[in-house]
Write a protein that holds these residues in place. Structure first.
Motif, PDB file in Angstrom:
ATOM      1  N   GLN A  91       0.835  -1.203   0.000  1.00 20.63           N
ATOM      2  CA  GLN A  91       0.000   0.000   0.000  1.00 20.63           C
ATOM      3  C   GLN A  91       0.873   1.259   0.000  1.00 20.63           C
ATOM      4  O   GLN A  91       0.594   2.215  -0.722  1.00 20.63           O
ATOM      5  N   GLN A  92       1.931   1.248   0.796  1.00 17.48           N
ATOM      6  CA  GLN A  92       2.840   2.397   0.841  1.00 17.48           C
ATOM      7  C   GLN A  92       3.571   2.557  -0.493  1.00 17.48           C
ATOM      8  O   GLN A  92       3.742   3.672  -0.980  1.00 17.48           O
ATOM      9  N   ALA A  93       3.983   1.440  -1.079  1.00 22.12           N
ATOM     10  CA  ALA A  93       4.660   1.490  -2.380  1.00 22.12           C
ATOM     11  C   ALA A  93       3.742   2.117  -3.428  1.00 22.12           C
ATOM     12  O   ALA A  93       4.155   3.017  -4.179  1.00 22.12           O
ATOM     13  N   THR A  94       2.489   1.664  -3.462  1.00 25.00           N
ATOM     14  CA  THR A  94       1.550   2.189  -4.447  1.00 25.00           C
ATOM     15  C   THR A  94       1.210   3.648  -4.163  1.00 25.00           C
ATOM     16  O   THR A  94       1.067   4.449  -5.088  1.00 25.00           O
ATOM     17  N   ALA A  95       1.104   4.013  -2.881  1.00 24.31           N
ATOM     18  CA  ALA A  95       0.827   5.410  -2.538  1.00 24.31           C
ATOM     19  C   ALA A  95       1.946   6.325  -3.040  1.00 24.31           C
ATOM     20  O   ALA A  95       1.680   7.435  -3.536  1.00 24.31           O
ATOM     21  N   LEU A  96       3.183   5.872  -2.927  1.00 20.50           N
ATOM     22  CA  LEU A  96       4.306   6.671  -3.434  1.00 20.50           C
ATOM     23  C   LEU A  96       4.254   6.785  -4.956  1.00 20.50           C
ATOM     24  O   LEU A  96       4.510   7.861  -5.518  1.00 20.50           O
ATOM     25  N   MET A  97       3.921   5.690  -5.643  1.00 24.21           N
ATOM     26  CA  MET A  97       3.813   5.739  -7.103  1.00 24.21           C
ATOM     27  C   MET A  97       2.658   6.649  -7.524  1.00 24.21           C
ATOM     28  O   MET A  97       2.762   7.395  -8.492  1.00 24.21           O
ATOM     29  N   ARG A  98       1.566   6.591  -6.778  1.00 17.66           N
ATOM     30  CA  ARG A  98       0.426   7.462  -7.073  1.00 17.66           C
ATOM     31  C   ARG A  98       0.836   8.928  -6.922  1.00 17.66           C
ATOM     32  O   ARG A  98       0.535   9.765  -7.768  1.00 17.66           O
ATOM     33  N   ARG A  99       1.536   9.229  -5.842  1.00 19.66           N
ATOM     34  CA  ARG A  99       1.993  10.600  -5.617  1.00 19.66           C
ATOM     35  C   ARG A  99       2.914  11.049  -6.754  1.00 19.66           C
ATOM     36  O   ARG A  99       2.789  12.160  -7.270  1.00 19.66           O
ATOM     37  N   GLY A 100       3.834  10.182  -7.138  1.00 16.61           N
ATOM     38  CA  GLY A 100       4.735  10.507  -8.242  1.00 16.61           C
ATOM     39  C   GLY A 100       3.998  10.669  -9.560  1.00 16.61           C
ATOM     40  O   GLY A 100       4.329  11.537 -10.369  1.00 16.61           O
ATOM     41  N   ALA A 101       2.965   9.847  -9.767  1.00 20.01           N
ATOM     42  CA  ALA A 101       2.185   9.916 -11.008  1.00 20.01           C
ATOM     43  C   ALA A 101       1.452  11.239 -11.144  1.00 20.01           C
ATOM     44  O   ALA A 101       1.246  11.731 -12.250  1.00 20.01           O
ATOM     45  N   HIS A 102       1.087  11.833 -10.031  1.00 23.33           N
ATOM     46  CA  HIS A 102       0.369  13.107 -10.042  1.00 23.33           C
ATOM     47  C   HIS A 102       1.315  14.315 -10.072  1.00 23.33           C
ATOM     48  O   HIS A 102       0.866  15.455  -9.984  1.00 23.33           O
ATOM     49  N   THR A 103       2.590  14.061 -10.176  1.00 20.06           N
ATOM     50  CA  THR A 103       3.590  15.119 -10.146  1.00 20.06           C
ATOM     51  C   THR A 103       4.180  15.308 -11.534  1.00 20.06           C
ATOM     52  O   THR A 103       4.323  14.372 -12.293  1.00 20.06           O
ATOM     53  N   ASN A 104       4.524  16.531 -11.845  1.00 17.66           N
ATOM     54  CA  ASN A 104       5.280  16.802 -13.067  1.00 17.66           C
ATOM     55  C   ASN A 104       6.694  17.145 -12.650  1.00 17.66           C
ATOM     56  O   ASN A 104       6.907  17.855 -11.667  1.00 17.66           O
ATOM     57  N   ALA A 122      -3.759  -2.045 -12.465  1.00 16.99           N
ATOM     58  CA  ALA A 122      -4.173  -3.167 -13.311  1.00 16.99           C
ATOM     59  C   ALA A 122      -4.096  -4.494 -12.561  1.00 16.99           C
ATOM     60  O   ALA A 122      -4.944  -5.369 -12.741  1.00 16.99           O
ATOM     61  N   GLU A 123      -3.093  -4.633 -11.723  1.00 17.99           N
ATOM     62  CA  GLU A 123      -2.873  -5.893 -11.016  1.00 17.99           C
ATOM     63  C   GLU A 123      -3.476  -5.902  -9.617  1.00 17.99           C
ATOM     64  O   GLU A 123      -3.449  -6.932  -8.947  1.00 17.99           O
ATOM     65  N   GLY A 124      -3.976  -4.759  -9.170  1.00 18.05           N
ATOM     66  CA  GLY A 124      -4.523  -4.691  -7.819  1.00 18.05           C
ATOM     67  C   GLY A 124      -3.441  -4.889  -6.766  1.00 18.05           C
ATOM     68  O   GLY A 124      -3.654  -5.504  -5.736  1.00 18.05           O
ATOM     69  N   ARG A 125      -2.266  -4.344  -7.034  1.00 20.05           N
ATOM     70  CA  ARG A 125      -1.118  -4.485  -6.124  1.00 20.05           C
ATOM     71  C   ARG A 125      -1.030  -3.250  -5.225  1.00 20.05           C
ATOM     72  O   ARG A 125      -0.673  -2.171  -5.670  1.00 20.05           O
ATOM     73  N   GLY A 126      -1.398  -3.427  -3.958  1.00 26.19           N
ATOM     74  CA  GLY A 126      -1.346  -2.324  -3.007  1.00 26.19           C
ATOM     75  C   GLY A 126      -2.517  -1.375  -3.121  1.00 26.19           C
ATOM     76  O   GLY A 126      -2.546  -0.339  -2.474  1.00 26.19           O
ATOM     77  N   THR A 127      -3.461  -1.724  -3.950  1.00 26.53           N
ATOM     78  CA  THR A 127      -4.649  -0.912  -4.189  1.00 26.53           C
ATOM     79  C   THR A 127      -5.711  -1.807  -4.817  1.00 26.53           C
ATOM     80  O   THR A 127      -5.360  -2.814  -5.438  1.00 26.53           O
ATOM     81  N   PRO A 128      -6.975  -1.467  -4.683  1.00 28.63           N
ATOM     82  CA  PRO A 128      -7.984  -2.272  -5.377  1.00 28.63           C
ATOM     83  C   PRO A 128      -7.765  -2.218  -6.898  1.00 28.63           C
ATOM     84  O   PRO A 128      -7.374  -1.178  -7.435  1.00 28.63           O
ATOM     85  N   GLN A 129      -7.992  -3.331  -7.559  1.00 30.60           N
ATOM     86  CA  GLN A 129      -7.836  -3.371  -9.009  1.00 30.60           C
ATOM     87  C   GLN A 129      -8.840  -2.423  -9.655  1.00 30.60           C
ATOM     88  O   GLN A 129     -10.015  -2.385  -9.271  1.00 30.60           O
ATOM     89  N   ASP A 130      -8.352  -1.630 -10.613  1.00 28.75           N
ATOM     90  CA  ASP A 130      -9.202  -0.663 -11.311  1.00 28.75           C
ATOM     91  C   ASP A 130      -8.689  -0.567 -12.754  1.00 28.75           C
ATOM     92  O   ASP A 130      -7.836   0.265 -13.066  1.00 28.75           O
ATOM     93  N   ILE A 131      -9.206  -1.435 -13.602  1.00 26.26           N
ATOM     94  CA  ILE A 131      -8.733  -1.525 -14.990  1.00 26.26           C
ATOM     95  C   ILE A 131      -8.954  -0.226 -15.761  1.00 26.26           C
ATOM     96  O   ILE A 131      -8.036   0.239 -16.457  1.00 26.26           O
ATOM     97  N   PRO A 132     -10.121   0.435 -15.654  1.00 31.10           N
ATOM     98  CA  PRO A 132     -10.278   1.700 -16.394  1.00 31.10           C
ATOM     99  C   PRO A 132      -9.237   2.760 -15.982  1.00 31.10           C
ATOM    100  O   PRO A 132      -8.659   3.439 -16.840  1.00 31.10           O
ATOM    101  N   GLN A 133      -8.974   2.896 -14.676  1.00 28.60           N
ATOM    102  CA  GLN A 133      -7.957   3.855 -14.227  1.00 28.60           C
ATOM    103  C   GLN A 133      -6.562   3.399 -14.658  1.00 28.60           C
ATOM    104  O   GLN A 133      -5.720   4.228 -15.016  1.00 28.60           O
TER     105      GLN A 133
END
Length: 161
Positions: A91-104, A122-133
């Motif tokens: 969850q922490q790993a994905t939260a960091l990637m999410r934060r980075g994804a929202h950054t320029n 896509a894989e639901g790793r550290g977050t619920p799977q959400d294929i459209p997102q």
């Protein structure tokens, strides 16, 4: 692999000549933990690769706090994903990637974060799977030139019913 060797070759002289606050030689990366110079974010990588995970984590955390450094977010996320130097926490790993994804960022690390965040979704790793997102983030990373994102998106599209 040659890029990593070159990076370590460039950083090794600074590592050997690091000094602590009393001016004594220090053969670790802890001398860079509290540095106010942004180059230290690269030393986090070198610290991790040489096994000084405690210093690497401290450096990455400080770089994120000081500069919202996406490079450090990606490397720290990888540590959380593997459990190296920290307790494994997807969850922490994905939260960091999410934060980075929202950054320029000027160095284009955000596009890599967008790719990794898309894969996590896509894989639901550290977050619920959400294929459209996942498709949204992967498409954006692919449009920004991340070939792996285009490849993953293609596999995802081919797997769709």
């Amino acid at each position: 692999m040659p890029t990593y060797a070159l990076l370590l070759a460039l950083l090794l002289p600074a590592f050997v000549h690091a000094q602590d606050s009393e001016g004594e030689s220090d053969l670790s990366y802890k001398a860079y933990v509290h540095s106010d110079k942004r180059i230290k974010c690269l030393y986090g990588y070198a610290a991790d690769k040489t096994g000084d995970h405690t210093a690497a984590v401290a450096i990455f955390e400080d770089c994120i706090r000081r500069w919202n450094d996406v490079y450090s977010m990606i490397w720290l996320a990888q540590l959380y994903e593997t459990g190296i130097g920290v307790t494994k926490d997807l969850q922490q790993a994905t939260a960091l990637m999410r934060r980075g994804a929202h950054t320029n960022d000027d160095a284009a690390y955000a596009r890599l974060a967008r790719y990794h965040y898309g894969v996590a979704l896509a894989e639901g790793r550290g977050t619920p799977q959400d294929i459209p997102q996942a498709r949204t983030w992967l498409r954006q990373a692919a449009q920004e030139g991340v070939r792996e994102a285009a490849d993953y998106l293609g596999r995802l599209d081919n797997a769709a019913p």
